[in-house]
Scaffold this motif. Structure first.
Motif, mmCIF file in Angstrom:
data_model
loop_
_atom_site.group_PDB
_atom_site.id
_atom_site.type_symbol
_atom_site.label_atom_id
_atom_site.label_comp_id
_atom_site.label_asym_id
_atom_site.label_seq_id
_atom_site.Cartn_x
_atom_site.Cartn_y
_atom_site.Cartn_z
ATOM 1 N N VAL A 146 21.721 -12.117 123.924
ATOM 2 C CA VAL A 146 20.393 -11.951 123.346
ATOM 3 C C VAL A 146 20.299 -10.685 122.501
ATOM 4 O O VAL A 146 19.814 -10.700 121.364
ATOM 5 C CB VAL A 146 19.335 -11.928 124.465
ATOM 6 C CG1 VAL A 146 17.971 -11.511 123.928
ATOM 7 C CG2 VAL A 146 19.235 -13.292 125.131
ATOM 8 N N LEU A 147 20.769 -9.565 123.054
ATOM 9 C CA LEU A 147 20.548 -8.258 122.432
ATOM 10 C C LEU A 147 21.613 -7.862 121.409
ATOM 11 O O LEU A 147 21.363 -7.019 120.555
ATOM 12 C CB LEU A 147 20.467 -7.181 123.521
ATOM 13 C CG LEU A 147 19.261 -7.288 124.458
ATOM 14 C CD1 LEU A 147 19.382 -6.295 125.606
ATOM 15 C CD2 LEU A 147 17.969 -7.073 123.699
ATOM 16 N N GLN A 151 21.021 -14.258 120.117
ATOM 17 C CA GLN A 151 20.562 -15.535 120.673
ATOM 18 C C GLN A 151 19.109 -15.422 121.122
ATOM 19 O O GLN A 151 18.687 -14.383 121.637
ATOM 20 C CB GLN A 151 21.443 -15.906 121.864
ATOM 21 C CG GLN A 151 21.050 -17.184 122.579
ATOM 22 C CD GLN A 151 22.018 -17.527 123.693
ATOM 23 O OE1 GLN A 151 23.202 -17.718 123.457
ATOM 24 N NE2 GLN A 151 21.524 -17.576 124.921
ATOM 25 N N ALA A 152 18.335 -16.487 120.922
ATOM 26 C CA ALA A 152 16.940 -16.476 121.357
ATOM 27 C C ALA A 152 16.878 -16.464 122.884
ATOM 28 O O ALA A 152 17.572 -17.257 123.530
ATOM 29 C CB ALA A 152 16.206 -17.694 120.812
ATOM 30 N N PRO A 153 16.069 -15.603 123.476
ATOM 31 C CA PRO A 153 15.998 -15.533 124.939
ATOM 32 C C PRO A 153 15.076 -16.599 125.514
ATOM 33 O O PRO A 153 14.138 -17.047 124.856
ATOM 34 C CB PRO A 153 15.398 -14.144 125.184
ATOM 35 C CG PRO A 153 14.504 -13.931 123.998
ATOM 36 C CD PRO A 153 15.211 -14.596 122.836
ATOM 37 N N GLN A 169 16.014 1.428 128.825
ATOM 38 C CA GLN A 169 17.308 1.277 129.483
ATOM 39 C C GLN A 169 18.192 0.187 128.901
ATOM 40 O O GLN A 169 19.325 0.003 129.366
ATOM 41 C CB GLN A 169 17.100 0.990 130.975
ATOM 42 C CG GLN A 169 16.460 2.119 131.753
ATOM 43 C CD GLN A 169 17.342 3.350 131.811
ATOM 44 O OE1 GLN A 169 18.553 3.252 131.712
ATOM 45 N NE2 GLN A 169 16.721 4.506 131.947
ATOM 46 N N ALA A 170 17.730 -0.549 127.892
ATOM 47 C CA ALA A 170 18.514 -1.687 127.395
ATOM 48 C C ALA A 170 19.879 -1.256 126.873
ATOM 49 O O ALA A 170 20.915 -1.828 127.247
ATOM 50 C CB ALA A 170 17.738 -2.428 126.308
ATOM 51 N N ARG A 198 16.435 -3.699 119.331
ATOM 52 C CA ARG A 198 16.348 -5.151 119.475
ATOM 53 C C ARG A 198 15.519 -5.514 120.713
ATOM 54 O O ARG A 198 14.725 -6.468 120.692
ATOM 55 C CB ARG A 198 17.756 -5.753 119.585
ATOM 56 C CG ARG A 198 17.810 -7.238 119.911
ATOM 57 C CD ARG A 198 17.161 -8.091 118.855
ATOM 58 N NE ARG A 198 17.289 -9.517 119.170
ATOM 59 C CZ ARG A 198 16.411 -10.439 118.825
ATOM 60 N NH1 ARG A 198 15.328 -10.106 118.127
ATOM 61 N NH2 ARG A 198 16.597 -11.708 119.152
ATOM 62 N N ALA A 199 15.682 -4.746 121.796
ATOM 63 C CA ALA A 199 14.904 -5.002 123.011
ATOM 64 C C ALA A 199 13.410 -4.825 122.741
ATOM 65 O O ALA A 199 12.590 -5.637 123.180
ATOM 66 C CB ALA A 199 15.359 -4.073 124.131
ATOM 67 N N ARG A 200 13.053 -3.780 122.015
ATOM 68 C CA ARG A 200 11.637 -3.561 121.692
ATOM 69 C C ARG A 200 11.100 -4.687 120.808
ATOM 70 O O ARG A 200 9.959 -5.115 120.957
ATOM 71 C CB ARG A 200 11.458 -2.205 121.011
ATOM 72 C CG ARG A 200 11.698 -1.014 121.935
ATOM 73 C CD ARG A 200 11.243 0.278 121.298
ATOM 74 N NE ARG A 200 12.021 0.620 120.106
ATOM 75 C CZ ARG A 200 13.135 1.338 120.113
ATOM 76 N NH1 ARG A 200 13.632 1.793 121.259
ATOM 77 N NH2 ARG A 200 13.761 1.622 118.988
#
Length: 240
Positions: A146-147, A151-153, A169-170, A198-200
């Motif tokens: 994903v990150l 890929q779409a989560p 923390q990602a 990317r996580a944000r």
């Protein structure tokens, strides 16, 4: 596994058993994770126009037992405070000590190993290094897809990413633990920053219904404030 348990496994060092998340707000994060899980299970939601209550306040959609003691206790808190905002429920659920209890349960199930020791030969300490990392490795692999690979989560992965984004923390999670193929040791600082960004981004995306996403955003905002305060206090203490 609960979302809470996945988050804890990702943020415990597999070798030392130390938590990478500051203990002063780890129970807040755990409470938020339980609230998020209740939303994804359809047990709790935000009231809409047709619910007869204040729009945007928490409403219980299904009060039947989930089969998990921590989730059921969190649901009891939500039922008792129905009509509150999600952020108002973080503190009372944190008082259940969900993080400490979930870590102990993971040790009882053989996923973690409980190690007792003493600091300076005086102060007792307990650490929880990995005993069986197969599930954690699978979660890290999913997060890498994903990150890193784009890929779409699914909703569950997106919820974990939202919690990691709220605590910053990602990038660290994908830079430590697991195998190299799953984004293990060796990622550069720039790559970790890209993962955090990317996580944000995912946390802001429409990965769930509008109501659930608004609910999750409110919960993770409380966690973000706690993380910021903990970091500020730690920095002040170290430099004071």
């Amino acid at each position: 596994m609960l979302i809470l348990e996945d988050y804890l496994l990702l943020t415990l060092d597999d070798v030392t058993g130390k938590a990478v998340v500051d203990a002063s707000y780890r129970e807040q994060v755990a409470a938020g994770a339980l609230l998020v899980e209740l939303a994804l299970l359809g047990r709790a939601d935000l009231a809409g126009d047709g619910d007869g209550g204040r729009v945007g306040r928490i409403v219980v959609r299904d009060a039947s037992p989930t089969g998990n003691a921590l989730l059921d206790e969190a649901l009891d808190v939500v039922r008792a405070r129905e009509g509150s905002t999600p952020k108002a429920l973080v503190a009372p659920i944190a008082r259940l000590r969900p993080a400490a209890r979930a870590v102990a349960a993971l040790a009882e199930r053989g996923v973690l190993r409980r190690e007792e020791g003493r600091v300076l030969g005086i102060f007792p300490t307990t650490r929880f290094p990995a005993a069986d990392s197969r599930h954690e490795d699978a979660v890290r692999a999913d997060l890498r897809r994903v990150l890193v690979e784009g890929q779409a989560p699914d909703a569950r992965a997106a919820a974990i990413v939202a919690l990691l984004a709220a605590t910053g923390q990602a990038g660290r999670v994908l830079a430590t633990g697991g195998s190299d193929a799953d984004g293990g040791p060796g990622r550069t600082a720039a790559e970790r920053r890209d993962v955090d960004a990317r996580a944000r981004e995912i946390a802001r995306e429409s990965w769930a219904s509008e109501a659930v996403r608004a609910y999750v955003e409110e919960v993770t905002a409380v966690i973000l404030v706690g993380a910021t305060v903990a970091t500020t206090v730690a920095t002040t203490t170290a430099t004071g």
